[in-house]
Write a protein that holds these residues in place. Structure first.
Motif, mmCIF file in Angstrom:
data_model
loop_
_atom_site.group_PDB
_atom_site.id
_atom_site.type_symbol
_atom_site.label_atom_id
_atom_site.label_comp_id
_atom_site.label_asym_id
_atom_site.label_seq_id
_atom_site.Cartn_x
_atom_site.Cartn_y
_atom_site.Cartn_z
ATOM 1 N N GLY A 146 0.766 -1.231 0.000
ATOM 2 C CA GLY A 146 0.000 0.000 0.000
ATOM 3 C C GLY A 146 0.797 1.282 0.000
ATOM 4 N N ALA A 147 0.055 2.406 -0.081
ATOM 5 C CA ALA A 147 0.624 3.748 -0.102
ATOM 6 C C ALA A 147 1.780 3.803 -1.105
ATOM 7 C CB ALA A 147 1.029 4.174 1.300
ATOM 8 N N PHE A 148 2.908 4.410 -0.725
ATOM 9 C CA PHE A 148 4.101 4.394 -1.576
ATOM 10 C C PHE A 148 4.866 3.121 -1.262
ATOM 11 C CE2 PHE A 148 2.983 8.844 -1.401
ATOM 12 C CZ PHE A 148 3.297 9.344 -2.665
ATOM 13 N N SER A 149 5.083 2.286 -2.250
ATOM 14 C CA SER A 149 5.761 1.006 -2.037
ATOM 15 C C SER A 149 6.738 0.718 -3.155
ATOM 16 C CB SER A 149 4.747 -0.146 -1.941
ATOM 17 O OG SER A 149 4.075 -0.147 -0.697
ATOM 18 N N GLN A 150 7.747 -0.081 -2.835
ATOM 19 C CA GLN A 150 8.763 -0.496 -3.799
ATOM 20 C C GLN A 150 8.778 -2.013 -3.898
ATOM 21 O OE1 GLN A 150 12.598 1.252 -3.239
ATOM 22 N NE2 GLN A 150 13.641 -0.099 -4.688
ATOM 23 N N LEU A 151 8.692 -2.512 -5.117
ATOM 24 C CA LEU A 151 8.882 -3.942 -5.370
ATOM 25 C C LEU A 151 10.331 -4.142 -5.789
ATOM 26 C CD1 LEU A 151 7.906 -6.862 -5.759
ATOM 27 C CD2 LEU A 151 7.278 -6.239 -8.111
ATOM 28 N N TYR A 152 11.035 -4.951 -5.021
ATOM 29 C CA TYR A 152 12.433 -5.240 -5.307
ATOM 30 C C TYR A 152 12.523 -6.386 -6.301
ATOM 31 C CZ TYR A 152 13.384 -2.282 -1.284
ATOM 32 O OH TYR A 152 13.442 -1.217 -0.415
ATOM 33 N N SER A 153 13.435 -6.266 -7.236
ATOM 34 C CA SER A 153 13.635 -7.356 -8.193
ATOM 35 C C SER A 153 14.453 -8.459 -7.530
ATOM 36 C CB SER A 153 14.330 -6.847 -9.455
ATOM 37 O OG SER A 153 15.601 -6.313 -9.141
ATOM 38 N N GLY A 154 14.396 -9.622 -8.104
ATOM 39 C CA GLY A 154 15.132 -10.758 -7.563
ATOM 40 C C GLY A 154 14.665 -12.024 -8.242
ATOM 41 N N MET A 155 15.295 -13.141 -7.885
ATOM 42 C CA MET A 155 14.981 -14.415 -8.527
ATOM 43 C C MET A 155 14.252 -15.371 -7.598
ATOM 44 S SD MET A 155 15.949 -13.938 -11.569
ATOM 45 C CE MET A 155 15.790 -15.597 -12.241
ATOM 46 N N ASN A 156 13.795 -14.858 -6.422
ATOM 47 C CA ASN A 156 13.089 -15.720 -5.482
ATOM 48 C C ASN A 156 12.202 -14.853 -4.602
ATOM 49 O OD1 ASN A 156 14.774 -14.752 -3.185
ATOM 50 N ND2 ASN A 156 16.378 -15.893 -4.274
ATOM 51 N N ASP A 157 11.367 -15.505 -3.776
ATOM 52 C CA ASP A 157 10.422 -14.768 -2.940
ATOM 53 C C ASP A 157 11.091 -14.029 -1.794
ATOM 54 O OD1 ASP A 157 8.305 -15.539 -4.505
ATOM 55 O OD2 ASP A 157 7.687 -17.205 -3.221
ATOM 56 N N ASP A 159 13.775 -12.244 -2.109
ATOM 57 C CA ASP A 159 14.262 -10.977 -2.672
ATOM 58 C C ASP A 159 13.159 -10.185 -3.361
ATOM 59 O OD1 ASP A 159 16.853 -11.527 -1.832
ATOM 60 O OD2 ASP A 159 17.383 -12.533 -3.713
ATOM 61 N N CYS A 160 12.341 -10.861 -4.157
ATOM 62 C CA CYS A 160 11.350 -10.161 -4.987
ATOM 63 C C CYS A 160 10.045 -10.017 -4.215
ATOM 64 C CB CYS A 160 11.131 -10.908 -6.297
ATOM 65 S SG CYS A 160 10.168 -9.952 -7.493
ATOM 66 N N ARG A 161 9.988 -8.979 -3.389
ATOM 67 C CA ARG A 161 8.808 -8.701 -2.578
ATOM 68 C C ARG A 161 8.689 -7.191 -2.430
ATOM 69 N NH1 ARG A 161 9.555 -11.333 3.115
ATOM 70 N NH2 ARG A 161 9.865 -13.185 1.802
ATOM 71 N N SER A 162 7.538 -6.755 -1.952
ATOM 72 C CA SER A 162 7.277 -5.323 -1.834
ATOM 73 C C SER A 162 7.419 -4.847 -0.396
ATOM 74 C CB SER A 162 5.857 -5.015 -2.331
ATOM 75 O OG SER A 162 5.546 -3.640 -2.185
ATOM 76 N N GLU A 163 7.892 -3.628 -0.238
ATOM 77 C CA GLU A 163 7.957 -2.980 1.072
ATOM 78 C C GLU A 163 7.486 -1.534 0.934
ATOM 79 O OE1 GLU A 163 11.860 -3.348 2.697
ATOM 80 O OE2 GLU A 163 11.744 -5.538 2.892
#
Length: 324
Positions: A146-157, A159-163
């Protein structure tokens, strides 16, 4: 084993384009967005041991084909995590028009992931739920947090998640949504993204854009943040238009809104910037003090408008708000 969730759609600020793993929907690079409210998707899911098959409905229509396959990816992952095999009934409704560039897939899969995880009895953080939502739509990962969030790239769960990104801009931002109802389809554009000769040029500068956007949000620098979002929209469109299919989403009304925004900025010195995702509709970003004047100018173009604020993370709703 039933739950109802609500999630807000996202406006991409530094957008992702293309996937290096289509099944897990792993993007090539990080992305940053902001959720828009009160626009939302509400979804109810139930695991039904006695049912014969999964049933998915959006509005009054049963989902089939590729749409059902994308929901399957989310449902099956939750079943795997919870070690259950019950059929699922899923019903969903949107408070805003879908498929015209306002992020309905982001809120749809975010609400579905949140409801499914809860109904399955999984005790997960929102970044963890974002990895479930990502299997339906990468942008949905950011709608979970939610709100302002960043999805990080990566090759697995891991690494590749939003914060979520905390910023004082949450209170002051207003988004004038300019509805340009031209149907759009983004999945094929993502699939062929890397074939555009502009893709490598985008990859060369997008990491700097991510860093600059994070700094602008931390400093609550409205002008820098939304000037970056405006320029990123142009960069994204250059990439989609130069892919094999030559996607052109913008319509005459889209360009008219751009011109109105630039006129407000140059002649009236109003802090206002346009942004688009892969669609013809336009997000017009301004501050609370100028929202009325901006909406009036955008509506004068001849398009329908809404004024939205920043939306929070996906949330579980009480039983009284279930769709069935």
């Amino acid at each position: 084993m039933k739950a109802t969730a609500k999630a807000h759609p996202i406006q991409g600020l530094i957008k992702y384009h293309g996937m290096r793993d289509e099944q897990l929907r792993l993007p090539y690079h990080d992305s940053i967005s902001v959720c828009t409210a009160p626009s939302h998707t509400r979804t109810t899911v139930e695991f039904q041991p006695d049912a014969a098959e999964d049933v998915y409905r959006i509005g009054e229509e049963r989902v089939s084909g590729r749409g059902a396959e994308r929901i399957d990816a989310v449902v099956n992952h939750v079943r795997e995590l919870a070690d259950i095999d019950h059929p699922v009934r899923l019903e969903s409704e949107n408070s805003f028009p879908p498929n015209i560039g306002f992020g309905s897939s982001s809120s749809g899969f975010a609400a579905a992931a949140m409801a499914l995880a809860t109904a399955a009895g999984l005790d997960l953080t929102r970044p963890e739920v974002s990895t479930i939502a990502r299997r339906g739509s990468s942008s949905a990962a950011r709608a979970v947090t939610g709100a302002f969030s960043q999805l990080y790239s990566g090759m697995n769960d891991q690494d590749c998640r939003s914060e979520r990104i905390e910023t004082d801009l949450e209170e002051d931002l207003r988004i004038v949504a300019a509805h340009v109802p031209a149907y759009k389809e983004t999945e094929q554009a993502h699939r062929e993204a890397a074939e555009s000769h502009m893709f490598q040029a985008r990859m060369a500068h997008v990491h700097h854009q991510i860093d600059a956007m994070r700094d602008a949000l931390f400093e609550a620098d409205f002008g820098t943040a939304f000037e970056l979002a405006e320029h990123d929209s142009l960069s994204l469109t250059a990439t989609t238009m130069t892919g094999p299919a030559g996607w052109v989403y913008w319509q005459p009304d889209t360009i008219a809104v751009f011109n109105a925004v630039r006129e407000l900025r140059s002649e009236e010195e109003i802090p206002v910037y346009f942004s688009t995702d892969t669609g013809a509709s336009v997000y017009v970003n301004t501050t609370a003090d100028h929202a009325d004047a901006v909406e009036e100018a955008v509506a004068a173009v001849g398009v329908d408008t809404d004024v939205w604020e920043v939306g929070g993370p996906a949330e579980i709703l009480p039983e009284s708000q279930a769709l069935f």
